[in-house]
Design an enzyme around this catalytic site. Structure first.
Site, PDB file in Angstrom:
ATOM      1  N   GLU A  29     -78.333 -55.315  40.788  1.00  0.00           N
ATOM      2  CA  GLU A  29     -79.800 -54.743  41.084  1.00  0.00           C
ATOM      3  C   GLU A  29     -80.385 -55.207  42.630  1.00  0.00           C
ATOM      4  O   GLU A  29     -80.803 -54.343  43.355  1.00  0.00           O
ATOM      5  CB  GLU A  29     -80.550 -55.268  39.985  1.00  0.00           C
ATOM      6  N   HIS A  77     -88.691 -61.690  36.683  1.00  0.00           N
ATOM      7  CA  HIS A  77     -87.963 -60.573  36.453  1.00  0.00           C
ATOM      8  C   HIS A  77     -86.740 -60.665  35.661  1.00  0.00           C
ATOM      9  O   HIS A  77     -86.549 -60.012  34.770  1.00  0.00           O
ATOM     10  CB  HIS A  77     -87.553 -60.139  37.895  1.00  0.00           C
ATOM     11  N   GLU A 109     -87.799 -60.684  32.159  1.00  0.00           N
ATOM     12  CA  GLU A 109     -87.897 -59.523  31.481  1.00  0.00           C
ATOM     13  C   GLU A 109     -86.550 -58.708  31.051  1.00  0.00           C
ATOM     14  O   GLU A 109     -86.352 -58.418  29.906  1.00  0.00           O
ATOM     15  CB  GLU A 109     -88.609 -58.584  32.725  1.00  0.00           C
ATOM     16  N   HIS A 110     -85.344 -59.076  31.937  1.00  0.00           N
ATOM     17  CA  HIS A 110     -84.296 -58.549  31.659  1.00  0.00           C
ATOM     18  C   HIS A 110     -83.621 -59.264  30.398  1.00  0.00           C
ATOM     19  O   HIS A 110     -83.165 -58.410  29.395  1.00  0.00           O
ATOM     20  CB  HIS A 110     -83.191 -58.860  32.931  1.00  0.00           C
TER      21      HIS A 110
END
Lengths: 426, 428
Positions: free
Chosen positions: A139, A64, A67-68
């Site tokens: 997040e 993740h 991905e960012h």
């Protein structure tokens, strides 16, 4: 690169080919569509927790985080460049994949070039990694307040002891603090290579243009010496590690989720797909809106429209989940267990297959009205080793006996676990 | 093969009002499905809760399919047709949405499908399982309980809860403060005569719009309207009015506390009423907080790292600009000050060419892309009809093209902070 028609049960135009570097490309041309949707995915998700070929472990949340970080390169924020092209872009990380996408009505060819370039030309610096740690921590805290997220991972924590599917996809504030630029680079090199990736396009962009853009991009890149990623087995115990998770959150009513851990693992793509489809048919036959079980649970006030029953299956892990909002988690649990035990003893009968073909045909056909659905569906089928819309053919092959077998092998009582979220005392 | 503008072929048009039912149709074979929405309009008054129970109650069972299992099985036989049932609000009015989404007749493997779906939908609207002329007591008791629980559960989605609390505070006493589902206490107290009267009104006397997107002729659409209406005449839907004016007052500040990992901040600004026509307010909200190119994203998330998300949206029917953020509690005051400061700066210094163009382009893409979305086209048309705004992508695009950077600065300069709502997260 030559794109060839791919036959499918819905007669939907799908063209497929492989680039000179091994990137799989699937195109669903729609000349009368206003927009184009494209997705570039890699077979690398949150459960893949190794940083090199020797299996050195990496922190939870790395896929993740990666991905960012791909959205920022030497030129700045990639999203801004999509905005200049009149497109929106996004990405998502799941257990087994990471997908980058754009949607546009304006300049799909330029957007496709940008998609291919930003995903394949990363830029990692420790300074940017530190900045992103703060954003992702926000997040994570946002998800901490989401009762659906909490109950889901509470359940996975019961079902799994060691397998990384039990961990939050975004990781924890502590785990992401361990990530640095070098680790990102190692993981990127291991998983982001053409043979481990797939591009799907649905919409107005001409397939020949797609092929030309992909080939131009790929020809400028080195040969891909790596094979597609194959997930290894884990030493995960067969049965759940705990039978119950409970916590209190700021909610108005309790939420209940019952899980069934998959105990039949492995097999080829068709085995996994059959397992998946058969389990979903079983769940629908037992708990779908058209069943007497759902009717009686609804009439007794134990479930409402939030109730759902679903199955997720991969070669290395899988689980069924049933539940929703309820005022009486204990009573709902008892009724669900009773239904499963009775069905396992008595079998489903032949009614379970009635209406299924028409239902799946209608579902699949209507899903084709969305370019996004088509692009994601093609990618999912590809990574699962299936032909497009394979469910339509598979459902013809599944028999009542197979469903009873599946019911007996999957829904064993010692594979059950439960997760409950209750309102906290004010 | 790319589109930069909307085609008239992408729009629903009014094709008549048989029996007072406005029929809006986009006849097209581009989609594999047919989308049919029966939209009943009503005021957001004390009777809204009784009406809000109807969509779920009527899609629970019919005279022919007397329970949920039988009705669901019928839908599955009809190629998994979706029966729609929802309640929303537009322009300070309540909208009950009934309808069906099903595959087009040309894909049916066993003869025309639409007539069978219409039979079912007509039965949903007009033939629930009555006992001695009364609605089934058991079903009603369950559905009013479900409605009350659903209303109470709105508080479980914290971003939505914070947003609702802001709107309720800012528009207290007016229709925009009312949730379209009504109130939980009222739902629990509903009795058969209340709901029966609401049903009678909805099926016989309420204004209705029928919207269809799919391979359906105008004649079929008219016949559908007559079939589903069941009465000779209905009143026309109410014309859209201006947003209600808010009283002069100081900034309202409301704080609540809950055991949460993250605090939620919502700011409500009044939009300048003279700037409401056209698309200037929409573009301003996009420049300010409408995505990754926006000022709030760049400043609050990217530069200051104070929030994962900080966004703005314009609620044109209530003349409100809402800013929402999820932040660590210690950053709450700083984020509020930053938002106010950035809006002042936008009004004072204006918008730069690039951020203006990116915002316009983003909105253009959304509007053109509606052509691929039957639900999006119907949503735009309904919202436009109920608020007096653009009802089709072509007109919305023309309004967008007329917006200038000066308009954006003028909107920002004319915004006034009205209400601050903070849901403070405290770890238990």
């Amino acid at each position: 690169m030559k794109l060839e028609p791919l036959a499918n049960g819905l007669s939907e135009p799908v063209l497929a080919g492989d680039s000179c570097r091994g990137l799989r490309v699937l195109v669903n041309p729609r000349p009368d569509s206003a927009g184009t949707f494209a997705a570039l995915g890699t077979n690398f998700g949150s459960v893949d927790r190794v940083g090199d070929a020797r299996g050195v472990p990496v922190p939870e949340g790395l896929a993740h985080f990666l991905e960012h970080k791909l959205f920022e390169d030497a030129q700045g924020d990639v999203s801004d460049r999509f905005s200049v092209l009149g497109a929106s872009t996004n990405a998502m990380t799941g257990f087994c994949g990471t997908t980058y996408l754009f949607s546009t009505t304006d300049a799909p060819d330029a957007c496709l070039r940008l998609l291919l370039s930003f995903v394949q030309d990363p830029w990692f610096t420790d300074e940017l990694v530190r900045k992103e740690q703060g954003i992702i921590a926000q997040e994570i805290r946002m998800y901490d307040d989401d009762p659906d997220w909490r109950i889901f991972f509470g359940l996975l924590g019961c079902l799994y002891e060691k397998h990384p599917v039990r961990d939050n996809i975004a990781g924890s504030v502590e785990s992401i603090a361990e990530i640095d630029a070098a680790t990102l680079r190692r993981c990127y090199d291991l998983f982001y290579h053409p043979r481990n990736m797939c591009l799907t396009v649905s919409g107005a962009l001409d397939p020949e243009v797609v092929a030309a853009i992909v080939e131009e991009d790929q020809a400028a890149r080195p040969e891909d010496p790596l094979a597609p990623h194959v997930r290894g087995t884990s030493d995960e115990p067969l049965l759940p590690v705990r039978d119950r998770h409970e916590e209190e959150l700021a909610v108005s009513r309790p939420r209940f989720l019952m899980g069934v851990k998959e105990t039949v693992l492995g097999g080829g793509p068709l085995d996994v797909a059959r397992r998946q489809l058969a389990t979903r048919i079983v769940l629908d036959a037992l708990f779908g809106r058209a069943t007497t079980t759902f009717e009686s649970l609804y009439a007794d006030g134990l479930v409402d429209e939030s109730f759902s029953a679903s199955y997720s299956g991969e070669p290395g892990f899988g689980f069924s989940m049933l539940g929703g909002d309820t005022d009486d988690p204990e009573a709902l649990e008892a009724r669900l267990r009773e239904t499963l035990v009775r069905a396992r003893r008595d079998g489903l009968g032949t009614d379970a297959l009635k209406r299924v073909r028409q239902k799946i045909y209608g579902q699949l056909l209507r899903s084709l009205d969305s370019t996004e659905n088509v692009a994601f569906g093609l990618m999912t089928d590809h990574f699962h080793g299936l032909q497009p819309f394979a469910a339509l053919d598979l459902v013809e092959q599944i028999t009542a006996e197979e469903l009873d077998r599946r019911l007996a092998e999957h829904f064993r009582e010692d594979a059950f676990a439960v997760s409950v979220v209750r309102p906290c005392a004010r | 093969m790319t589109r930069l503008s909307a085609s008239p072929d992408d729009s629903l048009t009014l094709v008549g009002s048989p029996g007072g039912v406005e029929v809006h149709l986009l006849r097209t074979s581009r989609f594999k499905a047919v989308h049919l929405h029966w939209l009943v309009e009503a005021p957001l008054d004390a009777g809204r809760t009784a009406r809000a129970v109807l969509p779920d109650l009527l899609t629970r069972a019919t005279a022919t399919y007397p329970d949920l299992a039988a009705l669901s099985a019928r839908c599955e036989e009809l190629y998994n047709t979706d029966l729609l049932a929802s309640v929303t609000a537009h322009g300070g009015r309540q909208v009950l949405r009934f309808g069906a989404e099903t595959i087009a007749d040309r894909y049916s493997l066993d003869g025309p499908l639409l007539p069978r779906v219409l039979d079912l939908l007509a039965e949903v609207l007009h033939a629930p399982p009555l006992v001695g002329g009364r609605l089934c007591a058991e079903h009603l008791a369950q559905e009013r309980t479900n409605l009350a629980r659903a209303i109470e559960s709105l508080a479980d989605d914290k971003p939505l809860y914070a947003y609702r609390r802001l709107v309720e505070t800012m528009h207290a006493g007016g229709p925009h403060a009312q949730h379209s589902w009504g109130e939980a206490s009222v739902a629990r107290a509903l009795d058969e005569p209340d709901v029966h009267a609401a049903w009678d009104h909805v099926r016989e006397a309420a204004p209705v719009r029928l919207m269809i997107v799919g391979d359906v002729t105008p004649e079929q659409a008219h016949e559908t309207a007559r079939r589903l209406s069941g009465v000779e005449a209905r009143p026309a839907p109410r014309a859209a009015g201006p947003p209600p004016a808010l009283p002069d007052r100081d900034v309202q500040v409301v704080e609540e506390e809950q055991p949460l990992a993250q605090s939620r901040l919502c700011l409500g600004f009044r939009l300048p009423r003279e700037r409401l026509p056209g698309a200037a307010c929409t573009v301003t909200s996009l420049v300010f907080g409408g995505g990754s190119h926006s000022r709030l994203f760049k400043r609050v998330r990217e530069a200051d790292g104070m929030a994962y998300g900080c966004s703005a949206s314009a609620l044109l029917d209530s003349a409100t600009l809402v800013v929402q953020a999820g932040v660590d509690d210690e950053h709450l005051d700083a984020v509020r000050d930053t938002v106010v400061e950035e809006l002042l700066r936008l009004g004072r210094d204006g918008v730069d060419r690039e951020e203006f163009e990116l915002s316009v382009r983003a909105q253009r893409r959304r509007l053109v892309a509606l052509a691929d979305s039957p639900a999006g086209l119907m949503g735009l048309r309904l919202a436009g009809l109920m608020t007096g705004r653009a009802t089709d992508p072509a007109r919305a695009l023309a309004e967008l093209d007329a917006v200038t950077p000066d308009d954006v600065a003028a909107v920002a300069a004319g915004c006034r902070l009205d209400t601050v709502y903070a849901l403070r997260g405290r770890t238990p």
